[in-house]
Design an enzyme around this catalytic site. Sequence first.
Site, PDB file in Angstrom:
ATOM      1  N   LYS A 112      -5.464   1.743   6.025  1.00  0.00           N
ATOM      2  CA  LYS A 112      -6.273   2.442   7.019  1.00  0.00           C
ATOM      3  C   LYS A 112      -6.327   1.694   8.349  1.00  0.00           C
ATOM      4  CE  LYS A 112      -8.818   5.627   4.152  1.00  0.00           C
ATOM      5  NZ  LYS A 112     -10.119   6.154   3.725  1.00  0.00           N
TER       6      LYS A 112
ATOM      7  N   ARG B 187      -8.594   3.364  -4.697  1.00  0.00           N
ATOM      8  CA  ARG B 187      -7.674   4.466  -4.387  1.00  0.00           C
ATOM      9  C   ARG B 187      -6.570   3.906  -3.491  1.00  0.00           C
ATOM     10  NH1 ARG B 187      -6.938   8.328  -0.352  1.00  0.00           N
ATOM     11  NH2 ARG B 187      -6.232  10.374  -1.110  1.00  0.00           N
TER      12      ARG B 187
END
Length: 277
Positions: free
Chosen positions: A219, A253
């Site tokens: 991210k 995740r």
Amino acid sequence: MIEAERRDQILARVRAEPVIMGILNVTPDSFSDGGRHNTLGAAEVQAMRMLAEGAGILDIGGESTRPGAAPVSAAEELVRVIPIIRHLAARIRAPISIDTVKASVARAAVEAGAVIINDVTGMTGDPEMAATVAETGAAIVITYHRGTADDAVDAVADMRAFFDRAFKTAARHGILEEHIWLDPGVGFAKTPRQNLEVIAGLGTLAAYGCPVLVGLSRKSFIGHVTGRAVNDRLAGTLTAHLMALQRGARVLRVHDVAEHTDMLRLYQAIEGAGHED
């Protein structure tokens, strides 16, 4: 409607040990792997590879949630995800999660074999989502998502307030607390500083008594700190996920399953050695 045994097995496992959730995007435009797995054959190959590498859950998504991504209709999302979920659910025992913000897609995915609904709006985006979760009996990942970023907000306090509201919504619709996982929503409507703050503040979620899922893989906050491009953020991702584990995260995740499996094994080995008499 739902395969309760498969759902209950993963709910119990996550409370016993950390579990890796492999990301399977069947979209043309996801931020790091768009277009790679959006055919049935490619999705199956990727799914089997992630399971062999140590994934305990597969999270299948048919609409990109990256900033600026074009909206996808429910009809198009169904075409993308349902054949793959149905195909995989008949061939594997690992639980499947549907990554969607649409109640109609979530319901169809559960009918096709998914047992977890992963809604990045935390049941605030579609007014039918909470009722759908309750009616299907699926487990639900409730993600802290403010809608818009505000640098003046105390992210940890706001996260707690968001989850307080979410639990009231869940109770009102009859969603069982043992079916709920919490996600701090890193990357959703937060500044880089707030993303770091909610990771550092994960321990405050322990009071809810629900497993915590984190999805930090590749991210932008990692790039903000390290200066690395999307596909060069593995070291940062592993570091962030390790810090999350130390603060109580139970589900990671991830895109890079094999590397996270190695990290998790070493983490558990060291934690186990530290608790020996």
